[in-house]
Design a protein around this motif. Structure first.
Motif, mmCIF file in Angstrom:
data_model
loop_
_atom_site.group_PDB
_atom_site.id
_atom_site.type_symbol
_atom_site.label_atom_id
_atom_site.label_comp_id
_atom_site.label_asym_id
_atom_site.label_seq_id
_atom_site.Cartn_x
_atom_site.Cartn_y
_atom_site.Cartn_z
ATOM 1 N N ASN A 105 0.819 -1.209 0.000
ATOM 2 C CA ASN A 105 0.000 0.000 0.000
ATOM 3 C C ASN A 105 0.855 1.262 0.000
ATOM 4 O O ASN A 105 0.511 2.256 -0.647
ATOM 5 N N TYR A 106 1.968 1.241 0.723
ATOM 6 C CA TYR A 106 2.877 2.382 0.672
ATOM 7 C C TYR A 106 3.499 2.501 -0.712
ATOM 8 O O TYR A 106 3.619 3.599 -1.271
ATOM 9 N N TYR A 113 1.606 9.063 -6.152
ATOM 10 C CA TYR A 113 2.143 10.373 -5.776
ATOM 11 C C TYR A 113 3.198 10.859 -6.775
ATOM 12 O O TYR A 113 3.268 12.051 -7.093
ATOM 13 N N MET A 114 4.003 9.934 -7.286
ATOM 14 C CA MET A 114 5.068 10.285 -8.231
ATOM 15 C C MET A 114 4.542 10.549 -9.644
ATOM 16 O O MET A 114 5.311 10.848 -10.558
ATOM 17 N N PRO A 134 -1.202 5.255 4.477
ATOM 18 C CA PRO A 134 -0.242 5.778 3.497
ATOM 19 C C PRO A 134 -0.801 6.952 2.695
ATOM 20 O O PRO A 134 -0.064 7.894 2.372
ATOM 21 N N ALA A 135 -2.097 6.906 2.398
ATOM 22 C CA ALA A 135 -2.707 7.994 1.632
ATOM 23 C C ALA A 135 -2.668 9.301 2.407
ATOM 24 O O ALA A 135 -2.378 10.366 1.848
ATOM 25 N N THR A 141 -4.717 15.422 2.282
ATOM 26 C CA THR A 141 -6.001 16.023 1.905
ATOM 27 C C THR A 141 -5.796 17.344 1.176
ATOM 28 O O THR A 141 -4.767 18.003 1.310
ATOM 29 N N LYS A 142 -6.803 17.734 0.417
ATOM 30 C CA LYS A 142 -6.763 18.987 -0.323
ATOM 31 C C LYS A 142 -6.727 20.173 0.649
ATOM 32 O O LYS A 142 -7.154 20.070 1.801
#
Length: 322
Positions: A105-106, A113-114, A134-135, A141-142
């Motif tokens: 998950n990470y 993300y990349m 991980p999220a 968050t925005k």
């Protein structure tokens, strides 16, 4: 056209890349093959290629040109480690990052993300915490949003409802509940609904007196302040929010008129139990939880999911990335 067919039409124009960290799960494998064969998204399965091919043989399915990526041989592993250390702002060193990124998950979250993928779907064999943590650490968050929350879309034939928070926040105050309402209303719009938001309680417009009732009523006011254009009412009992006849008796002045299609539960216990009752007793397909408020879509399956739910959540994740 069904909801799923509508989602397929929307996302197949760009075919977003969606990653699945649980490549060794048969439900995930079968759903990914369908998504790839129908060319609606570009799925990538993470895991050992030989193990996944062995699973496909056992399941009697053909992988075709479905992409499989083994994190152990990922050519940008060092680049990912460096990016993770930077993102965590010195909370981990390179050696620690390498160990953490062995967690699928990470790894998957960093892959998104990349910018190597548009979104991630996990949770078929991981807990919500293992998917969400991980999220929150990487995607985050925005701006202006304090927390992520978990919404479910429930569909059956031509009926569709959206519900939150059913998965993430164990304790919410009025401000937090209002934020969930605003985000869930936005989620409903993505699915083409004209949202009619009910803030649920065991009380309707003051029929009971309790601090929990007061909290839901206050959250309704705060949500309306955050988005004045929302069609929202509360606090309401479910029958007053859902049934026109009951609404006429209990809440004749409600703008929802017993025709709500978005339901905000007062706490996670009610939300989690409520959506599962509707799913199992009512025969609805439950898509989610959809993690609301993140910078990029990372969504969580229920460990009790079936193949169709994996397929549907992948489409939702692709839609969010557009």
């Amino acid at each position: 056209m069904s909801l799923i067919e509508s989602l397929e039409e929307k996302v197949k124009k760009t075919r977003p890349i969606i990653v699945f960290p649980e490549g060794n799960d048969a439900r995930v494998l079968r759903a990914s093959i369908r998504l790839n064969d129908k060319k609606v998204i570009r799925p990538i399965l993470f895991g050992n290629e030989e193990e996944i091919k062995a699973l496909a043989k056992k399941e009697n399915v053909e992988i075709g040109d479905l992409k499989i990526l083994d994190p152990e041989t990922f050519e940008k592993k060092n680049e990912m480690i460096d990016a993770f250390v930077e993102r965590r702002k010195g909370k981990v060193n390179a050696e620690e990052a390498g160990k953490i990124l062995k967690d699928p998950n990470y790894f998957g979250t960093m892959y998104v993300y990349m910018g190597l993928a548009d979104g991630m779907v996990s949770g078929a064999c991981h807990t919500t915490g293992e998917t969400v943590r991980p999220a929150l650490q990487i995607i985050k968050t925005k701006e202006g949003i304090k927390r992520t929350s978990g919404a479910f879309v429930l569909i059956k034939d031509d009926k569709m409802y959206v519900m939150g928070d059913c998965a993430i926040n164990t304790d919410l105050d009025a401000e937090g509940l209002a934020e969930v309402a605003v985000l869930t209303e936005e989620t409903a719009r993505k699915f083409g609904l004209d949202p009619r938001v009910a803030m649920l309680s065991f009380s309707t417009h003051g029929s009971a007196k309790h601090e929990r009732v007061t909290m839901v009523a206050e959250a309704t006011k705060l949500a309306k302040g955050k988005n004045p254009n929302m069609l929202i009412d509360g606090e309401l009992q479910f029958d007053a929010a859902f049934d026109k006849v009951v609404a006429g008796r209990k809440a004749p002045d409600s703008p929802l008129k017993g025709e709500s299609n978005v339901f905000i539960f007062p706490n996670i216990e009610a939300g989690n139990i409520g959506y599962k009752l509707i799913q199992r007793f009512g025969g609805y397909e439950a898509i989610g939880p959809i993690l609301q408020g993140l910078n990029k879509p990372v969504n969580d399956l229920s460990r009790g999911c079936v193949e169709d739910e994996v397929y549907s959540l992948a489409l939702v994740t692709a839609l969010e990335s557009l």
